[in-house]
Structure formats: structure tokens, C-alpha cells
Write a protein that holds these residues in place. Structure first.
Motif, PDB file in Angstrom:
ATOM      1  N   UNK A 231       0.850  -1.189   0.000  1.00 46.79           N
ATOM      2  CA  UNK A 231       0.000   0.000   0.000  1.00 46.79           C
ATOM      3  C   UNK A 231       0.885   1.237   0.000  1.00 46.79           C
ATOM      4  N   UNK A 232       0.269   2.370  -0.316  1.00 46.38           N
ATOM      5  CA  UNK A 232       0.969   3.648  -0.291  1.00 46.38           C
ATOM      6  C   UNK A 232       0.672   4.538  -1.479  1.00 46.38           C
ATOM      7  N   UNK A 233      -0.079   4.032  -2.441  1.00 46.10           N
ATOM      8  CA  UNK A 233      -0.395   4.820  -3.639  1.00 46.10           C
ATOM      9  C   UNK A 233      -1.009   6.163  -3.311  1.00 46.10           C
ATOM     10  N   UNK A 234      -1.899   6.205  -2.326  1.00 50.26           N
ATOM     11  CA  UNK A 234      -2.614   7.443  -2.010  1.00 50.26           C
ATOM     12  C   UNK A 234      -1.925   8.274  -0.923  1.00 50.26           C
ATOM     13  N   UNK A 235      -0.816   7.778  -0.398  1.00 52.92           N
ATOM     14  CA  UNK A 235      -0.189   8.446   0.744  1.00 52.92           C
ATOM     15  C   UNK A 235       0.570   9.699   0.305  1.00 52.92           C
ATOM     16  N   UNK A 236       0.467  10.752   1.115  1.00 49.83           N
ATOM     17  CA  UNK A 236       1.220  11.970   0.837  1.00 49.83           C
ATOM     18  C   UNK A 236       1.999  12.443   2.058  1.00 49.83           C
ATOM     19  N   UNK A 237       1.893  11.721   3.187  1.00 49.59           N
ATOM     20  CA  UNK A 237       2.534  12.135   4.431  1.00 49.59           C
ATOM     21  C   UNK A 237       3.749  11.257   4.715  1.00 49.59           C
ATOM     22  N   UNK A 238       4.916  11.901   4.864  1.00 50.54           N
ATOM     23  CA  UNK A 238       6.111  11.140   5.216  1.00 50.54           C
ATOM     24  C   UNK A 238       5.966  10.526   6.605  1.00 50.54           C
ATOM     25  N   UNK A 239       5.326  11.213   7.519  1.00 49.99           N
ATOM     26  CA  UNK A 239       5.158  10.679   8.863  1.00 49.99           C
ATOM     27  C   UNK A 239       4.256   9.449   8.871  1.00 49.99           C
ATOM     28  N   UNK A 240       3.221   9.435   8.023  1.00 43.65           N
ATOM     29  CA  UNK A 240       2.366   8.246   7.967  1.00 43.65           C
ATOM     30  C   UNK A 240       3.101   7.072   7.325  1.00 43.65           C
ATOM     31  N   UNK A 241       3.941   7.355   6.334  1.00 45.40           N
ATOM     32  CA  UNK A 241       4.786   6.277   5.818  1.00 45.40           C
ATOM     33  C   UNK A 241       5.708   5.760   6.923  1.00 45.40           C
ATOM     34  N   UNK A 242       6.267   6.688   7.692  1.00 43.48           N
ATOM     35  CA  UNK A 242       7.150   6.289   8.785  1.00 43.48           C
ATOM     36  C   UNK A 242       6.402   5.415   9.785  1.00 43.48           C
ATOM     37  N   UNK A 243       5.176   5.810  10.154  1.00 40.38           N
ATOM     38  CA  UNK A 243       4.363   4.998  11.078  1.00 40.38           C
ATOM     39  C   UNK A 243       4.128   3.611  10.493  1.00 40.38           C
TER      40      UNK A 243
END
Length: 358
Positions: A231-243
Motif C-alpha cells: 500500500x501507499x499509492x494514495x499516501x502523501x505524508x512522510x510521517x504516515x509512511x514512517x508509522x
């Protein structure tokens, strides 16, 4: 920094004070809606800046004039468009390929998976289409769509998913690597049920099983299944990727180079995942030169999955001295020339008109 348009396609052209030029093909599918943000809030910021400070400039752009309030696809597609052009400029000036600018090219021949964008056709129709795209590319991996896309467990047509998962495996045999994408179709309970069926038929990853911003639900699915969850296609937050990486919310991180704001931000995600022992694969935007962008990214990250997404090319006439830019026997060669390693037909650029907000 100019935005040009030729029919449905956009180009970004950037020039330095001493006459060097970079050019990029942005995500035209979304730029058609977001170009005022590019013209009013992104391009003016870069004018007069030192291109060599690009990574730091991305943070300053985010802060500038409250641009962070626009974050999401509307902002980051525009930032990626600018970043691609500046990277092309720097690469041409330095005589370095994109991969070498980003830390070093590790591989030039990228194995691809062909992806279907169909949803709602019958299982038999989808399999026939998948056979066509395999025949034309020689790909050794496939991805197709499950469920009803953000439809709260309702399939695009009754029983399609349950029939399609075993049928694709039966049709293509054990030698084909298979991925499937639900596009946020399920809650955790239903996603696990579908994932068990995919495990039974030995699929290689399960993309976006739950609503994309339901991180805890997606983690519950990843925890419950043996099949890797991506997953991650819709992600725009580096912090949420980090989480997500720190909490093992998925097994494969999947930033989109356009939606997430470019190569530099996406490289951070790949490297964070690598430190955690996780794989990364770029989601390929179905617009611009997404297939080429994805191949460049896969060429220089330390932790790619075995196959990188390929959906075909935009209607932009390009050539390369170091690559055919075609999938041959399931592989695409990444250009090794300066910048993106491609040439856009000069007549296509001349025929393009400058886009303004007027």
C-alpha cells in the motif's frame, strides 16, 4: 519554469540562467485539474533559486505561502512535475543519469509486470485481456483488480473476485507471478477472507486491501495473512509512511512518484523501508511517462520487488540513445544518458503552447 501543453499532454520546461534546459512529462491526467496550483504556487517559487539545493528547496516550498494547506494530490503532483524537470536539468549539466544523481544506478534491466485497469468485466473477459497483454510484452508477472473500489465490500459484479483469483492462476500456471489490487474495496474482515483465497493460489502481493487511510485496518490484514500486503499509492505524508514502516502496517511500501511529490521524497520512503527489512515498489501513475519514471526508480533503490509496474506509454514522441524504451521479453532497459536519458521530439515541444492562468 514553464508549463506547456500539446493536446492532452503537458510538459514542464526549466532553464538555468546560463542556458541549460531540463524537460519533464508530468502526470497530465491530474495536471489538467491542478495546473493553477503549479502556475501560482509551485513554479514561481523555484525561479531564481539554486537548482543544486533541490532537496532543501522542497521543504521550503512546502512551507512557502502556506502551501502545506494544499497537500495531497493537488499539491504533490505539481511539485513532482517541477522536481522531475529540475532533476533532468541537473543531470544534463552534470552528465549524470537520474539513477546516478539519486545515489547510484544499481540495475539497468527492469523486469516488469503488466497491469490491467479493468474492473466489472467478467472473469473470462478479464483473463482474455490479460492473455493479450502478456503476449505483447512477454511479461512474467501480472496484476489485476479485485472488488468494487471503495465500495464497502460490494464486488463490481457478484462473485467476480472469487471466480477470478483461481481462474487467473489456472490460466497462467505456477510460473507466472500474480499480484492483485483491491483499491480500498474491503474492511479488514472481508479483506482477510479474500486474502486467504489469494494465499491458496500463491499470489505474490495483495495491494490496498482496505480503505487507503485506514492504517490500523490495513495493519490487521497484514498481520493476519502470509501473503505480503502492499500500500501507499494514495499516501502523501512522510510521517504516515514512517508509522506504517515502524509498525509494520504493510509488507511492501508503494509510493507513487507523481502523487507523493517526486523522486527525492519517494527515495526516503524506499530507504526507510530498506532499513526495516521491507521491500518497496513504485505505484505507476497511468499518465505521463509513468512507466519510465517507475523503471528509473527501480533502477536505484536498494529494495525493489522482483517486478515493476508497466501500463504502457503516453502519447508523447520520445527517443533514447541508450534504450529502446520498449518492453522486450518482459524487461525494459533504463536509459543511461544524462538526466532522464530521453529526447522529446523538438517539433512536439514547438507545437506546444505555454499554459497560463488567464
Amino acid at each position: 519554469m514553464d508549463l506547456l501543453r500539446n493536446r492532452r499532454e503537458f510538459l514542464v520546461r526549466v532553464r538555468s540562467s546560463d542556458g541549460a534546459e531540463g524537460i519533464a512529462i508530468p502526470n497530465s491526467m491530474h495536471m489538467i485539474h491542478t495546473y493553477p496550483i503549479f502556475l501560482n504556487r509551485v513554479a514561481p517559487f523555484f525561479v531564481g533559486k539554486d537548482a543544486r539545493d533541490l532537496e532543501g528547496l522542497l521543504w521550503e516550498l512546502y512551507r512557502h505561502d502556506d502551501n502545506y494547506k494544499y497537500q495531497g494530490l493537488a499539491l504533490w503532483v505539481c511539485v513532482a512535475a517541477a522536481e522531475f524537470a529540475v532533476l533532468d536539468l541537473i543531470g544534463k549539466v552534470a552528465g549524470k543519469s537520474l539513477g546516478d544523481l539519486l545515489g547510484g544506478t544499481l540495475r539497468r534491466d527492469i523486469a516488469v509486470y503488466r497491469a490491467s485497469g479493468n474492473r466489472g468485466n467478467s472473469p473470462e473477459e478479464e483473463v482474455a485481456y490479460l492473455q493479450e497483454i502478456v503476449a505483447e510484452s512477454g511479461a512474467k508477472a501480472l496484476k489485476f483488480r479485485l472488488g468494487g473500489r471503495m465500495n464497502k465490500n460490494v464486488d463490481s459484479r457478484p462473485g467476480r473476485t472469487e471466480a477470478l483469483i483461481p481462474l487467473v492462476r489456472k490460466t497462467f500456471g505456477a510460473g507466472m507471478t500474480l499480484y492483485a489490487d483491491s483499491n480500498s474495496s474491503y474492511d479488514a474482515t472481508e479483506a482477510i477472507r479474500i486474502g486467504r483465497l489469494m494465499e491458496e493460489h500463491e499470489y505474490a502481493f495483495y495491494e490496498e486491501p482496505c480503505q487507503f487511510d485506514h492504517l490500523e485496518e490495513t495493519k490487521a490484514v497484514a498481520d493476519a495473512l502470509r501473503i505480503p500486503v502492499a500500500a501507499g499509492e494514495q499516501e502523501f505524508s512522510e510521517d504516515r509512511f514512517l508509522w506504517t514502516i515502524a509498525n509494520r502496517g504493510v509488507d511492501v511500501v508503494q509510493p507513487d512518484l507523481h502523487y507523493y511529490g517526486g523522486f527525492i521524497r519517494s527515495m526516503r520512503v524506499a530507504r526507510m523501508a530498506h532499513e526495516a527489512g521491507m521491500l518497496c515498489t513504485p505505484h505507476m501513475s497511468g499518465s505521463g511517462l509513468g512507466y519510465l519514471d517507475a523503471a528509473h526508480f527501480a533502477s536505484c533503490i536498494p529494495n525493489p520487488v522482483p517486478f515493476t509496474e508497466y501500463k504502457g506509454s503516453a502519447d508523447v514522441p520520445i527517443s533514447s540513445e541508450t534504450s529502446s524504451l520498449k518492453v522486450e521479453a518482459g524487461m525494459i532497459r533504463v536509459p543511461s544518458g544524462p538526466g532522464f536519458g530521453i529526447f522529446v521530439d523538438p517539433s512536439f515541444v514547438r507545437e506546444s503552447r505555454k499554459v497560463t492562468t488567464n
